[in-house]
Motif scaffolding. Structure first.
Motif, short mmCIF file in Angstrom:
data_model
loop_
_atom_site.label_atom_id
_atom_site.label_comp_id
_atom_site.label_asym_id
_atom_site.label_seq_id
_atom_site.Cartn_x
_atom_site.Cartn_y
_atom_site.Cartn_z
N THR A 224 0.83 -1.20 0.00
CA THR A 224 0.00 0.00 0.00
C THR A 224 0.87 1.25 0.00
O THR A 224 0.61 2.21 -0.75
CB THR A 224 -0.93 0.01 1.23
OG1 THR A 224 -1.79 -1.13 1.16
CG2 THR A 224 -1.77 1.27 1.27
N SER A 225 1.91 1.25 0.83
CA SER A 225 2.82 2.39 0.88
C SER A 225 3.57 2.56 -0.44
O SER A 225 3.77 3.68 -0.92
CB SER A 225 3.81 2.20 2.03
OG SER A 225 4.79 3.21 2.04
N TYR A 226 3.95 1.43 -1.04
CA TYR A 226 4.66 1.48 -2.32
C TYR A 226 3.78 2.11 -3.41
O TYR A 226 4.25 2.93 -4.19
CB TYR A 226 5.09 0.07 -2.73
CG TYR A 226 5.64 -0.02 -4.13
CD1 TYR A 226 6.93 0.37 -4.42
CD2 TYR A 226 4.84 -0.50 -5.18
CE1 TYR A 226 7.44 0.30 -5.71
CE2 TYR A 226 5.33 -0.58 -6.46
CZ TYR A 226 6.63 -0.18 -6.73
OH TYR A 226 7.13 -0.25 -8.01
N LEU A 227 2.51 1.72 -3.45
CA LEU A 227 1.60 2.27 -4.46
C LEU A 227 1.40 3.77 -4.25
O LEU A 227 1.36 4.54 -5.22
CB LEU A 227 0.26 1.54 -4.41
CG LEU A 227 0.25 0.09 -4.87
CD1 LEU A 227 -1.15 -0.48 -4.77
CD2 LEU A 227 0.77 -0.04 -6.29
N ASP A 228 1.27 4.19 -3.00
CA ASP A 228 1.11 5.62 -2.73
C ASP A 228 2.34 6.40 -3.20
O ASP A 228 2.22 7.46 -3.82
CB ASP A 228 0.89 5.86 -1.23
CG ASP A 228 -0.46 5.35 -0.75
OD1 ASP A 228 -1.36 5.17 -1.61
OD2 ASP A 228 -0.62 5.15 0.46
N ASP A 229 3.51 5.86 -2.90
CA ASP A 229 4.75 6.53 -3.32
C ASP A 229 4.88 6.52 -4.83
O ASP A 229 5.33 7.51 -5.43
CB ASP A 229 5.95 5.81 -2.68
CG ASP A 229 7.27 6.44 -3.07
OD1 ASP A 229 7.49 7.62 -2.72
OD2 ASP A 229 8.08 5.76 -3.73
N ARG A 231 2.46 6.58 -7.07
CA ARG A 231 1.57 7.60 -7.63
C ARG A 231 2.16 8.99 -7.45
O ARG A 231 2.06 9.84 -8.35
CB ARG A 231 0.20 7.51 -6.97
CG ARG A 231 -0.56 6.23 -7.27
CD ARG A 231 -1.97 6.28 -6.72
NE ARG A 231 -2.63 4.99 -6.84
CZ ARG A 231 -2.78 4.14 -5.85
NH1 ARG A 231 -2.32 4.43 -4.64
NH2 ARG A 231 -3.39 2.98 -6.04
N THR A 232 2.78 9.23 -6.30
CA THR A 232 3.38 10.54 -6.05
C THR A 232 4.51 10.81 -7.04
O THR A 232 4.65 11.92 -7.58
CB THR A 232 3.91 10.62 -4.61
OG1 THR A 232 2.83 10.41 -3.71
CG2 THR A 232 4.55 11.96 -4.34
N GLU A 258 -6.68 7.18 -11.55
CA GLU A 258 -6.38 8.46 -10.89
C GLU A 258 -6.88 9.63 -11.72
O GLU A 258 -7.34 10.65 -11.17
CB GLU A 258 -4.87 8.59 -10.66
CG GLU A 258 -4.29 7.61 -9.67
CD GLU A 258 -3.97 6.26 -10.28
OE1 GLU A 258 -3.51 5.38 -9.54
OE2 GLU A 258 -4.18 6.09 -11.50
#
Length: 325
Positions: A224-229, A231-232, A258
């Motif tokens: 989940t953290s990897y996907l957020d990063d 996208r950023t 997105e």
């Protein structure tokens, strides 16, 4: 003769009730003649198998007979998680274990629960790959699956998008993730945990090094953290666009989620013909130009000027290519 095959036949009879010799042969991937021979061996071993002749007949166990040979092996227990995922199980190299574990589980259930489980399995199917593309070939996937479970480091040669394009790494696999038909390896390198696309692994060789995965590592939370990063890092700019009603309907089939979400949350009406204006995230001018051109005349770029010029230049080149000779 395979003792494992005889056990599988026994469990099939126990879990399904009446089964024809042809159905047994298809399930066990043998000839019908071999299925008949195996049925005779079960009877000779004292298993109460009897035949029901006639149309719609077959073989069944004497009512009340149940084998106690339902204990799962370590590999079958691991494979049970993939019982409803035949495609991924095959890619991981554990299709046989999945089949065996599922049969043993069904055989151990009471009749009512067994029928419910069978009925449920018949009405749900997972097809992981996305539309319009074939799943990636990942020949090293079974090796990584074994490394994840046994805690063995792997030496790999990996192809990446930036220079140098081929790198060698020793990886300590922490987990595997399947997303839209693509497998990713989450592994610790020399100084950090990173994500690797399994299909881009050129060579992989198990090492002698053993390791312990950190007890506090949570694969789901990491992903989940990897996907957020991701996208950023992926979206570095924005664009203002106008969309027709048809263009807005076509968005989900042509742009990432997105972008659709951005349109849904920022759209304001312009004029009285259903057109809207919205602000969307963009990766780069070239990438945004390619995505938006899929919508044809149902989209107009308002800003930035660089993207608007790129759209105009591309459309002009297309007009020259397809215009009168």
């Amino acid at each position: 003769m395979s003792a494992g095959r005889l056990l599988s036949m026994l469990l099939l009879l126990q879990s399904r009730g009446l089964v024809s010799a042809r159905e047994l042969a298809e399930e066990l991937e043998v000839s019908v003649r071999t299925a008949y021979r195996d049925l005779a061996r079960l009877q000779a071993a004292g298993v109460p198998v009897y035949a029901e002749p006639g149309r719609g007949g077959g073989y069944r166990l004497l009512d009340g007979y149940r084998t106690r040979l339902t204990g799962m092996s370590e590999g079958e227990a691991r494979a049970l998680f993939f019982a409803g995922l035949p495609g991924p199980a095959t890619e991981l190299g554990i299709a046989a274990e999945v089949t065996a574990a599922r049969l043993k589980l069904l055989a151990a259930l009471p009749t009512a629960l067994r029928e419910e489980a069978t009925r449920t399995a018949a009405v749900f199917h997972l097809d992981a790959p996305g539309w319009y593309r074939d799943p990636e070939r990942a020949p090293h996937l079974p090796l990584f699956a074994d490394a994840v479970l046994t805690g063995r480091a792997v030496d790999v040669r990996y192809r990446r998008w930036k220079a140098p394009h081929e790198v060698s790494r020793r990886l300590r696999p922490y987990g595997l993730v399947l997303k839209s038909g693509t497998w990713y390896l989450v592994a610790a390198g020399e100084d950090r945990i990173a994500t690797y696309r399994v299909a881009r692994v050129l060579d992989a060789v198990p090492s002698e090094e053993r390791f312990d995965r950190p007890p506090d590592f949570d694969l789901g939370a990491y992903w989940t953290s990897y996907l957020d990063d991701f996208r950023t890092r992926r979206y570095t700019g924005t664009a203002t666009v106008r969309l027709s009603p048809r263009g807005r309907r076509r968005l989900p089939d042509n742009v990432p989620p997105e972008v659709v979400w951005a349109v849904d949350t920022t759209a304001v009406a312009v004029g009285g013909d259903g057109w809207v204006e919205a602000v969307i995230p963009t990766e780069s001018t070239d990438h945004a130009c390619g995505e938006l051109l899929r919508l044809g005349t149902d989209v107009e770029v308002v800003a930035p000027a660089e993207l608007r010029r790129a759209m105009a230049a591309t459309v002009g080149a297309l007009a020259r290519t397809y215009g009168p000779a």
